[in-house]
Design a protein around this motif. Structure first.
Motif, PDB file in Angstrom:
ATOM      1  N   GLN A 342       0.828  -1.197   0.000  1.00 27.69           N
ATOM      2  CA  GLN A 342       0.000   0.000   0.000  1.00 27.69           C
ATOM      3  C   GLN A 342       0.864   1.249   0.000  1.00 27.69           C
ATOM      4  O   GLN A 342       0.557   2.243  -0.664  1.00 27.69           O
ATOM      5  CB  GLN A 342      -0.919  -0.004   1.229  1.00 27.69           C
ATOM      6  N   ARG A 367      -5.726   3.605 -10.369  1.00 28.80           N
ATOM      7  CA  ARG A 367      -5.656   2.389  -9.571  1.00 28.80           C
ATOM      8  C   ARG A 367      -6.675   1.404 -10.112  1.00 28.80           C
ATOM      9  O   ARG A 367      -7.852   1.742 -10.290  1.00 28.80           O
ATOM     10  CB  ARG A 367      -5.938   2.682  -8.105  1.00 28.80           C
ATOM     11  N   GLY A 369      -9.363  -1.277 -10.013  1.00 27.52           N
ATOM     12  CA  GLY A 369     -10.311  -1.683  -8.984  1.00 27.52           C
ATOM     13  C   GLY A 369     -10.705  -0.552  -8.058  1.00 27.52           C
ATOM     14  O   GLY A 369     -11.562  -0.733  -7.190  1.00 27.52           O
ATOM     15  N   GLY A 370     -10.074   0.618  -8.231  1.00 27.83           N
ATOM     16  CA  GLY A 370     -10.405   1.757  -7.381  1.00 27.83           C
ATOM     17  C   GLY A 370      -9.933   1.552  -5.956  1.00 27.83           C
ATOM     18  O   GLY A 370      -9.266   0.569  -5.621  1.00 27.83           O
ATOM     19  N   ASP A 371     -10.303   2.483  -5.092  1.00 28.49           N
ATOM     20  CA  ASP A 371      -9.847   2.426  -3.708  1.00 28.49           C
ATOM     21  C   ASP A 371     -10.490   1.300  -2.917  1.00 28.49           C
ATOM     22  O   ASP A 371     -10.088   1.026  -1.784  1.00 28.49           O
ATOM     23  CB  ASP A 371     -10.102   3.763  -3.022  1.00 28.49           C
ATOM     24  N   LYS A 372     -11.492   0.638  -3.488  1.00 28.87           N
ATOM     25  CA  LYS A 372     -12.103  -0.502  -2.821  1.00 28.87           C
ATOM     26  C   LYS A 372     -11.317  -1.787  -3.060  1.00 28.87           C
ATOM     27  O   LYS A 372     -11.585  -2.810  -2.423  1.00 28.87           O
ATOM     28  CB  LYS A 372     -13.543  -0.676  -3.294  1.00 28.87           C
ATOM     29  N   SER A 373     -10.365  -1.738  -3.970  1.00 29.56           N
ATOM     30  CA  SER A 373      -9.574  -2.929  -4.277  1.00 29.56           C
ATOM     31  C   SER A 373      -8.700  -3.310  -3.089  1.00 29.56           C
ATOM     32  O   SER A 373      -8.093  -2.451  -2.441  1.00 29.56           O
ATOM     33  CB  SER A 373      -8.693  -2.684  -5.501  1.00 29.56           C
ATOM     34  N   ALA A 374      -8.617  -4.597  -2.806  1.00 28.43           N
ATOM     35  CA  ALA A 374      -7.761  -5.069  -1.721  1.00 28.43           C
ATOM     36  C   ALA A 374      -6.313  -5.214  -2.168  1.00 28.43           C
ATOM     37  O   ALA A 374      -5.395  -5.188  -1.348  1.00 28.43           O
ATOM     38  CB  ALA A 374      -8.276  -6.404  -1.194  1.00 28.43           C
TER      39      ALA A 374
END
Length: 493
Positions: A342, A367, A369-374
């Motif tokens: 991260q 990014r 998957g966006g900021d929800k991506s793990a």
């Protein structure tokens, strides 16, 4: 085979300990660090969070081994040992590749591809074992009857600090020459990617490497790495990483005047001349940046393009970039994996934000998957209409971000290429042999690729100049760095 069908090695999971003097022991503090799979953001194991006490124990074990039975091993015995290590590792390489992919994110296509390179590097070091202890008669001008000899002797205990972007490569720049010369080693891998190193150390034990000859201490750089760098019992430090950390290591080495080998950052130029074959230059220059998700010290992130072909090159580069498949490294279709962490993702995104205000964004920048991506995924990114004074052209990003800079003349290209504090590598794309020769001689860098990028033969090696460090990895020069000359005078009267 999908990612779900890849067999997860039994080694992954649980608590991993330090290897010190042939024993697997936890950190003296009992503290641990989570090993994170960057494809998912989930922990997959824990490693020891070591400190000075653990480094003390490892250095003592390495010193005892160096002064003990290991010092009496013959070159032939060391050669046979390295070849046993070679065979054991290759027999288990699918496991090692999978561990590396899980721990640092690189696609299996890349980590599996390291099998042949590992074979080459180990066979190279096996062939260098006769250097240590070799003696050369030296003519002298002394009165009387003296025989003078010059020997090459192992320096002693070597401390190695390697980064997270390729542990299965980096560890051999330490363990390979140590085994070849009769030195012993204490290795501190990066806290973000230690698992493959620990498994290699297990396999080296199985192959018969004596206790204490190799030691692995995991943990943070500020604790374990710093303690190793300043330890008075370490005779040589080999470090790969940032300039700032290297400067701290140089200062720490002053205590006992350690020998140093430093391979640091880069902002390497990749020059595309007007006569280049664009069918090769476009994908070649692109992957010179994007390989390993841009987490490569030698990445050719400044792509200098002759103005007459600049627009066509940029258009083709943008289209190629959009075809690069990014995904979980366990997916055989993935060409690029996630960034390591991260923290690194945030660093790269910050540079993309800066670049968007400096130059023209041609491709990528988001990014996945966006900021929800793990997972820590980023699109490979291209900026054009750039110049060499921009932040994205000056600073090492260590992510899949290419900056395209136009030039008008060959002299201007060389001037731009050399206008950097770094000097690790560079590339050239041209069909003119004279251009290739003149430009490669004019570039201030340790390695130059012509009509290719990033290939490496361990028997030749590489290194840098300027703030990219000093010393050499691979080749006979690397092995000689683990030795020191010793003169012996025999009075025959």
């Amino acid at each position: 085979m999908t990612s779900a069908q890849v067999q997860i090695p039994a080694f992954v999971g649980g608590e991993k300990k330090n290897l010190i003097g042939g024993r697997w022991v936890p950190a003296a503090s009992g503290e641990t660090i989570d090993a994170i799979n960057p494809a998912t953001g989930a922990p997959i194991a824990t490693i020891a969070a070591s400190g000075p006490a653990d480094v003390d124990a490892a250095v003592a074990a390495a010193r005892a081994a160096f002064e003990g039975e290991w010092s009496r091993w013959t070159p032939h015995e060391r050669r046979k040992l390295i070849l046993r290590v070679h065979d054991v590792l290759l027999d288990n390489f699918e496991e090692l590749a999978t561990i590396e992919t899980l721990d640092m994110g690189a696609p299996l296509a890349r980590t599996r591809g390291l099998k042949e390179w590992t074979s080459q590097v180990l066979q190279f070091y096996a062939g260098q074992t006769a250097l240590a202890g070799s003696a050369t008669p030296a003519q002298n001008s002394l009165p009387g009857d003296f025989l003078s000899l010059k020997y090459l002797a192992p320096v002693g205990v070597v401390g190695g600090v390697i980064p997270w972007n390729g542990p299965l490569i980096g560890l051999w720049w330490i363990f390979g020459p140590a085994l070849a010369t009769g030195c012993t080693a204490v290795l501190k891998p990066a806290e973000d990617a230690s698992l493959s190193v620990l498994r290699v150390a297990e396999l080296m034990q199985e192959a018969g490497v004596p206790d204490g000859v190799i030691n692995v201490v995991t943990g943070y750089g500020a604790q374990a790495g710093a303690a190793l760098a300043e330890h008075p019992g370490v005779d040589r430090i080999a470090f790969t990483g940032s300039v700032g950390t290297a400067q701290s290591i140089v200062r720490a080495s002053a205590g006992n005047l350690k020998r140093l080998q430093l391979e640091l950052g880069g902002k390497s130029p990749d020059i595309v001349f007007a006569d280049a074959d664009l069918d090769k230059a476009v994908p070649g220059a692109a992957m010179g940046v994007f390989t390993n998700t841009g987490q490569v010290c030698v990445a050719g992130t400044r792509i200098l393009v002759e103005r007459s072909i600049h627009d066509e090159f940029v258009a083709r580069l943008g289209e190629f970039t959009k075809t690069v498949r990014v995904g979980d490294g366990l997916d055989p279709q993935s060409q690029l994996g996630p960034l390591i962490s991260q923290r690194q993702l945030e660093r790269v995104r910050k540079y993309i934000e800066i670049g968007s205000g400096e130059a023209r964004l041609v491709a990528g920048g988001e990014r996945i998957g966006g900021d929800k991506s793990a997972g820590f995924y980023i699109e490979p990114t291209v900026f054009a209409n750039a110049h060499n004074d921009m932040v994205i052209a000056r600073e090492e990003i260590f992510g899949p971000v290419a900056t395209v800079i136009p030039f008008d003349t060959h002299d201007e290209a060389i001037a731009i290429a050399n206008d950097t504090p770094y000097g690790l590598a560079g590339g050239l794309w041209t069909q003119n042999l004279g251009t290739a020769h003149k430009a490669s001689q004019a570039l201030h860098a340790g390695t130059i690729w012509v009509n290719c990028y990033g290939v490496l033969d361990p028997s030749i090696g590489f290194g840098g100049t300027k703030q990219s460090g000093y010393g050499w990895k691979g080749g006979r020069e690397h092995v000689e760095g683990y030795l020191y000359p010793k003169a012996v005078y025999l009075n025959l009267d």
